[in-house]
Design a protein around this motif. Structure first.
Motif, PDB file in Angstrom:
ATOM      1  N   CYS A 214      10.212  -0.211  15.034  1.00 55.25           N
ATOM      2  CA  CYS A 214       9.236  -0.051  16.105  1.00 55.25           C
ATOM      3  C   CYS A 214       7.827  -0.051  15.505  1.00 55.25           C
ATOM      4  N   CYS A 217       6.291   3.827  16.357  1.00 58.97           N
ATOM      5  CA  CYS A 217       6.727   5.049  15.659  1.00 58.97           C
ATOM      6  C   CYS A 217       7.361   4.764  14.302  1.00 58.97           C
ATOM      7  N   CYS A 255      10.040   0.316  20.315  1.00 60.90           N
ATOM      8  CA  CYS A 255      11.329   0.826  20.777  1.00 60.90           C
ATOM      9  C   CYS A 255      11.202   1.246  22.254  1.00 60.90           C
ATOM     10  N   CYS A 258       9.187   4.587  22.874  1.00 59.87           N
ATOM     11  CA  CYS A 258       7.730   4.444  22.765  1.00 59.87           C
ATOM     12  C   CYS A 258       7.184   3.652  23.951  1.00 59.87           C
TER      13      CYS A 258
HETATM   14 ZN    ZN Z   1       9.037   3.747  18.735  1.00 54.33          ZN
END
Ligand code: ZN
Ligand code: ZN
Length: 287
Positions: A214, A217, A255, A258
């Protein structure tokens, strides 16, 4: 002000001075208003859409809206508003179309648009002298199929190779930046589909850039697709809508958590701003 603040409801009527340019920026007059405060370009079409005999209008299938550029005298050129419409994807700006409904500055929101291509026609200016006229071919962003990674097996055209041959990040990146620029010749067949094909180049590069993690994050993608590729979602950091065509600087592979957090979380805007900075840093490092 953030691009994620610019939300209008299709079909609703808004006051230009109070709720559109007065709130989000851009010129209070003229057909094209590009804001300096928000990543947005507002385009306004008249009641009949007529400008010196040229009519802004939908094609028969209501897929493509032809919008005449700005400039009353002499050849139209790609400066100011005309450049802003052509380059909105490269610059990460959302393009919002409004149609006049009354004389007192009220406009109906027609939706978020994508500039698919531009073309030039010959015709008279304000004084009847022949000149070059810019026409933009615009499609509704919601008419563009949702962006999916290029490795989605269901989306490959019949007869094409799968999986696609390995390609370097540099060549994917070059293709992505090339795809985002609208061609100077009118696209004549299935415009939403052609934008989707071009947007896939951007998404393909962005997913390759993410390398399975991701970009928000840094966690590894939560699961894999049936074909083994990592599952991440494409998010546009400057716009409310995630489908359409944008520069890789404004698209991130993130992701699902997020992604939900950015669109629905109390700290969504701050998370999006941090992501935007991270992608800008990444892009400045990629050669
Ligand atoms: Zn993420
Ligand atoms: Zn998103």
């Amino acid at each position: 002000m953030d691009g994620l603040d610019v939300a209008f409801v299709e079909g609703n009527v808004y006051s230009r001075s109070k709720e559109i340019t007065g709130r989000f920026g851009g010129s209070p007059q003229g057909g094209i208003a590009h804001s300096r405060q928000t990543p947005a370009v507002f385009i306004f079409t008249g009641e009949g859409g007529e400008k010196f005999g040229y009519v802004d209008k939908w094609d028969d299938a209501e897929q493509v809206f032809t919008y005449t550029g700005e400039g009353q005298v002499g050849d139209m050129t790609f400066v100011r508003g005309n450049a802003a419409v052509r380059d909105h994807g490269v610059e990460g700006r959302a393009l919002h179309l409004f149609k006049k409904v009354s004389r007192n500055g009220r406009y109906r929101y027609m939706g978020e648009m994508q500039c698919a291509s531009t073309s030039m026609v010959r015709g008279p200016d304000k004084y009847g002298d022949e000149r070059e006229i810019i026409q933009f071919q615009l499609v509704r962003v919601r008419a563009i199929p949702e962006v999916m990674p290029a490795t989605d097996v269901n989306d490959l055209p019949a007869g094409s190779q799968f999986p696609s041959p390995p390609t370097s990040l540099a060549s994917l990146r070059a293709a992505a930046y090339k795809a985002v620029k609208p061609p100077g010749t009118k696209i004549t067949t299935n415009t939403p589909r052609s934008i989707y094909q071009r947007s896939r180049s951007v998404v393909e590069y962005v997913f390759a850039r993410a390398q399975g993690s991701c970009e928000c994050c840094d966690s590894i993608a939560p699961f894999r697709r049936p074909d083994g590729t990592f599952y991440l979602e494409a998010h546009h950091t400057e716009r409310l809508s995630d489908n359409g065509l944008d520069s890789p600087v404004f698209v991130a592979a993130i992701c699902p958590t997020c992604h939900r957090r950015i669109h629905h979380g109390s700290d969504g805007k701050a998370t999006n701003a941090a992501l935007r900075r991270a992608i800008a840093a990444k892009e400045s490092l990629v050669i």
